[in-house]
Motif scaffolding. Sequence first.
Motif, PDB file in Angstrom:
ATOM      1  N   SER A   1       0.898  -1.016  -0.250  1.00 47.92           N
ATOM      2  CA  SER A   1       0.306  -0.733  -0.011  1.00 47.92           C
ATOM      3  C   SER A   1       1.022   1.256  -0.099  1.00 47.92           C
ATOM      4  N   PRO A   2       0.476   2.182  -1.187  1.00 45.76           N
ATOM      5  CA  PRO A   2       1.335   3.635  -0.325  1.00 45.76           C
ATOM      6  C   PRO A   2       0.823   4.280   0.076  1.00 45.76           C
ATOM      7  N   ASN A   3      -0.168   4.378   0.376  1.00 42.49           N
ATOM      8  CA  ASN A   3      -0.651   4.634   1.367  1.00 42.49           C
ATOM      9  C   ASN A   3      -0.148   4.558   2.960  1.00 42.49           C
ATOM     10  N   TYR A   4       0.372   3.095   2.907  1.00 39.33           N
ATOM     11  CA  TYR A   4       1.184   2.655   4.484  1.00 39.33           C
ATOM     12  C   TYR A   4       1.772   3.385   4.439  1.00 39.33           C
ATOM     13  N   ILE A   5       3.410   3.269   3.562  1.00 35.74           N
ATOM     14  CA  ILE A   5       4.542   3.550   3.722  1.00 35.74           C
ATOM     15  C   ILE A   5       4.159   5.403   3.468  1.00 35.74           C
TER      16      ILE A   5
ATOM     17  N   GLU B   1       6.123  10.315   6.880  1.00 37.61           N
ATOM     18  CA  GLU B   1       5.618  11.443   7.475  1.00 37.61           C
ATOM     19  C   GLU B   1       5.701  10.534   8.680  1.00 37.61           C
ATOM     20  N   ALA B   2       5.580   9.912   9.162  1.00 36.85           N
ATOM     21  CA  ALA B   2       5.384   9.649  10.978  1.00 36.85           C
ATOM     22  C   ALA B   2       6.863   9.390  11.633  1.00 36.85           C
ATOM     23  N   ILE B   3       7.572   8.961  10.453  1.00 35.71           N
ATOM     24  CA  ILE B   3       9.547   8.628  10.988  1.00 35.71           C
ATOM     25  C   ILE B   3      10.034  10.166  10.915  1.00 35.71           C
TER      26      ILE B   3
ATOM     27  N   PHE C   1      13.287   2.738   2.438  1.00 35.57           N
ATOM     28  CA  PHE C   1      13.181   3.425   3.536  1.00 35.57           C
ATOM     29  C   PHE C   1      14.833   3.226   3.493  1.00 35.57           C
ATOM     30  N   ARG C   2      15.896   3.033   2.964  1.00 32.00           N
ATOM     31  CA  ARG C   2      17.513   2.898   3.150  1.00 32.00           C
ATOM     32  C   ARG C   2      18.229   4.083   2.310  1.00 32.00           C
TER      33      ARG C   2
END
Length: 434
Positions: free
Chosen positions: A117-121, A126-128, A154-155
């Motif tokens: 899911s692109p929403n999840y990623i 944003e959260a990090i 994330f890398r």
Amino acid sequence: MIKVELGNTGIEKEQIMEYKDTIDKIHNDLHSRAEDESDFVGWLNLPTNYDRIEFSKIKKAAQKIQKESDILIVIGIGGSYLGARAVIEALTSSFSSIQSDEKRKYPQIVYAGNNLSPNYISELMEAIEGRDFSINVISKSGTTTEPAIAFRIFREILENKYGIDEARSRIYVTTDKEKGALRVLSDMEGYERFVVPDNVGGRYSVLTAVGLLPIAVAGIDIDKLMEGARIAQEKYNDSNLKYNECYQYAVSRNILYSQKDKGIELLVNYEPKMHYFTEWWKQLFGESEGKEEKGIFPAGVDYTTDLHSMGQYVQQGVRTLMETVINIKEPKFNININSDDDNLDGLNYLVGKSLDYVNKKAMEGTLEAHVTGDVPNTIITMDKLDEENIGQLIYFFELACAISGNILGVNPFNQPGVEEYKRNMFKLLEKPGY
Ligand code: PA5
């Protein structure tokens, strides 16, 4: 300490004991294969036969992550994340995501690479923002699409934030000791690496670095977890069905399936912290048994929540259900119900009673109703929700699953069906070679 009660399954001891010779054979077969590096039964002796050097490395890495990071992103799917999540959610606060860092004391564990899911990623990205984080990427094959994509994303964020060198020291890879793209990449980049033993399959791997590193980062005592598993290993080492409750559970669910048409097993908890334990259990049994057009369908419910959604079906729907109830004897915290002068809610009859008392009565009442409604119930009681009991429960279900799959006549250690969707997806994505 775990106790199994089969009194509400409607199955007589004699019926179970008819499987005595079959179980003896399966037991001996599994034990004879446990040390074979080319087989998949390494989990059987893992609690007493694990790599102590790797274990200390896990603890050291966990301390480093705890010191450097507010957040650990665990990237993995299926057996490469469910075990860690099951233990972490069971043993840490349900509200850790809204606790301050000081109060939580340990990094917040978040998960990626378990969906597309692109929403999840995006929301995780944003959260990090502005937070210190590290990554533990886990993939036995090192080639699974979902975690590979998440890791690539994330890398890059990590490298942009800290620079290539520091990013390298914040990436922890758990993968096969020889094969796979992740293994090659980690060698090239010099990431700290942990090994998924050859003879332990994904869904049986929670007590290896796969589960243990994230679990240790969350501040959970992995020595105690392994000790719990060791206790279970010792306790369920008896090939005699008469004395082995784990084997009795495996047999009784097969009798319910093959002789009473109970094709669906609901793992029931009365503790929402066990939600992800159920998710882990679903994968363990679903992937191990669901093949060759056979297998009990593993499903889960969180009671009393789901009594208000699924309860109607369980009580009166198609009679193909059996329930396995996890009963936790002692809650970690308890709350008393106080008196209210107006008693407008009519609850004063509960004054002085604890919330756990009410929860337990709900459990007893539900059990009676469902058994009367032809839903056989197995009760698995654990003393409390702690490392030792969870370690026992993990081992109990892994062993029960292996025994159960063998009774069913399937190989509980492969998952050929999982490849089907991948082939179609790769073809549609025009992956070279598909
Ligand atoms: O139990 C299994 O083997 C699977 O669920 C795997 O754990 C899952 O598919 C992830 O595989 P991998 O660890 O190779 O990325």
